[in-house]
Design a protein around this motif. Structure first.
Motif, mmCIF file in Angstrom:
data_model
loop_
_atom_site.group_PDB
_atom_site.id
_atom_site.type_symbol
_atom_site.label_atom_id
_atom_site.label_comp_id
_atom_site.label_asym_id
_atom_site.label_seq_id
_atom_site.Cartn_x
_atom_site.Cartn_y
_atom_site.Cartn_z
ATOM 1 N N LEU A 119 0.824 -1.208 0.000
ATOM 2 C CA LEU A 119 0.000 0.000 0.000
ATOM 3 C C LEU A 119 0.858 1.258 0.000
ATOM 4 O O LEU A 119 0.666 2.168 -0.800
ATOM 5 C CB LEU A 119 -0.927 -0.002 1.221
ATOM 6 N N GLN A 120 1.828 1.306 0.907
ATOM 7 C CA GLN A 120 2.682 2.481 1.032
ATOM 8 C C GLN A 120 3.977 2.275 0.257
ATOM 9 O O GLN A 120 4.836 1.501 0.659
ATOM 10 C CB GLN A 120 2.994 2.750 2.512
ATOM 11 N N MET A 121 4.096 2.968 -0.879
ATOM 12 C CA MET A 121 5.307 2.909 -1.695
ATOM 13 C C MET A 121 5.655 4.317 -2.153
ATOM 14 O O MET A 121 4.768 5.163 -2.293
ATOM 15 C CB MET A 121 5.097 2.013 -2.923
ATOM 16 N N LYS A 163 -5.813 -8.989 -11.816
ATOM 17 C CA LYS A 163 -6.339 -9.052 -10.454
ATOM 18 C C LYS A 163 -5.320 -8.403 -9.514
ATOM 19 O O LYS A 163 -4.137 -8.737 -9.562
ATOM 20 C CB LYS A 163 -6.584 -10.504 -10.031
ATOM 21 N N VAL A 164 -5.776 -7.479 -8.688
ATOM 22 C CA VAL A 164 -4.883 -6.738 -7.797
ATOM 23 C C VAL A 164 -5.142 -7.125 -6.344
ATOM 24 O O VAL A 164 -6.272 -7.040 -5.862
ATOM 25 C CB VAL A 164 -5.070 -5.216 -7.959
ATOM 26 N N ILE A 165 -4.075 -7.544 -5.660
ATOM 27 C CA ILE A 165 -4.163 -7.872 -4.231
ATOM 28 C C ILE A 165 -3.231 -6.947 -3.466
ATOM 29 O O ILE A 165 -2.048 -6.833 -3.794
ATOM 30 C CB ILE A 165 -3.753 -9.327 -3.949
ATOM 31 N N MET A 166 -3.757 -6.270 -2.457
ATOM 32 C CA MET A 166 -2.935 -5.419 -1.602
ATOM 33 C C MET A 166 -2.362 -6.272 -0.474
ATOM 34 O O MET A 166 -3.081 -7.055 0.148
ATOM 35 C CB MET A 166 -3.791 -4.293 -1.023
ATOM 36 N N LEU A 167 -1.064 -6.129 -0.234
ATOM 37 C CA LEU A 167 -0.403 -6.833 0.867
ATOM 38 C C LEU A 167 0.244 -5.778 1.742
ATOM 39 O O LEU A 167 1.212 -5.129 1.338
ATOM 40 C CB LEU A 167 0.646 -7.809 0.332
ATOM 41 N N THR A 168 -0.290 -5.580 2.945
ATOM 42 C CA THR A 168 0.121 -4.444 3.756
ATOM 43 C C THR A 168 -0.001 -4.745 5.244
ATOM 44 O O THR A 168 -0.513 -5.797 5.635
ATOM 45 C CB THR A 168 -0.744 -3.212 3.400
ATOM 46 N N THR A 169 0.451 -3.809 6.061
ATOM 47 C CA THR A 169 0.290 -3.928 7.511
ATOM 48 C C THR A 169 -0.907 -3.109 7.987
ATOM 49 O O THR A 169 -1.283 -3.182 9.154
ATOM 50 C CB THR A 169 1.552 -3.420 8.241
#
Length: 213
Positions: free
Chosen positions: A57-59, A79-85
């Motif tokens: 998410l944060q880049m 297909k978009v998957i967000m991988l974040t904290t």
């Protein structure tokens, strides 16, 4: 069986290396490339097709939300998957609104990551289990700011926010509003200051919270 082509995007090399190691153990998934920001993602997609984009998410340069909007507009089949904290319900809701297929936390198990890629490829929504309740709360319990808490946002600035949420680029916003790209950039800077945010993720989140979009 043709492998699922995956592009990874994260500004931390150690994260990219770890993800590549995880997916290398599954014969149905092929990591075809990596990127450290959204612009690199868009450049990569000009030359090679993918099935799933797994990104942070944060880049820097271009964050995950803005990247998702551009990718879904130009490459709707991806297909978009967000991988974040980040597990804030309003951000999760915003990502799904702009076309994301999934939202996973970085503490997800290896098995969950692999299954998430496969589910997204099949067209299923992917969401870390305990995030479902947070997203529902965000949809039904939008907090109303106290009187005087919302700064004065002009009609034109609201138009800019709405167009950003609809995946418009700066040039497309300028064309739609019959103004220059410099004017659009000025509106965005003013919005960042008024909304006390640093990027489009924060802007869209507050716009949703405040009922502007």
């Amino acid at each position: 069986m043709e492998k699922i082509k995956v592009l990874l995007a994260d500004d931390h090399q150690i994260m990219l290396d770890g993800l590549k190691a995880i997916f290398a153990k599954d014969k149905s998934i092929e990591v075809v490339g990596t990127a450290s920001n959204g612009l690199e993602v868009l450049e990569f997609l000009k030359n090679q097709s993918i099935d799933v984009l797994l990104l942070d998410l944060q880049m820097p340069v271009m964050d995950g939300l803005e990247t998702t909007m551009h990718v879904k507009k130009s490459y709707p089949e991806v297909k978009v998957i967000m991988l974040t904290t980040n597990d804030e319900g309003s951000i999760i809701t915003s990502l799904f609104k702009v076309g994301a297929t999934g939202y996973l936390l970085k503490n997800a198990s290896k098995e969950s990551l692999i299954q998430g890629i496969k589910d997204a490829f099949e067209g299923k929504k992917v969401l870390s289990s305990h995030l479902t309740e947070k997203m529902i709360e965000s949809l039904h319990e939008k907090p109303k700011p106290r009187e005087g808490e919302i700064p004065k946002i002009t009609k034109r600035e609201i138009e800019v926010v709405k167009l950003i949420a609809q995946e418009y680029t700066t040039q497309e916003i300028a064309d739609a509003l019959f103004v220059s790209t410099n004017t659009v950039a000025t509106h965005k800077r003013n919005l960042f200051v008024k909304m006390d945010v640093k990027n489009s993720v924060g802007m869209i989140k507050k716009a949703v919270d405040w009922g502007l979009i």
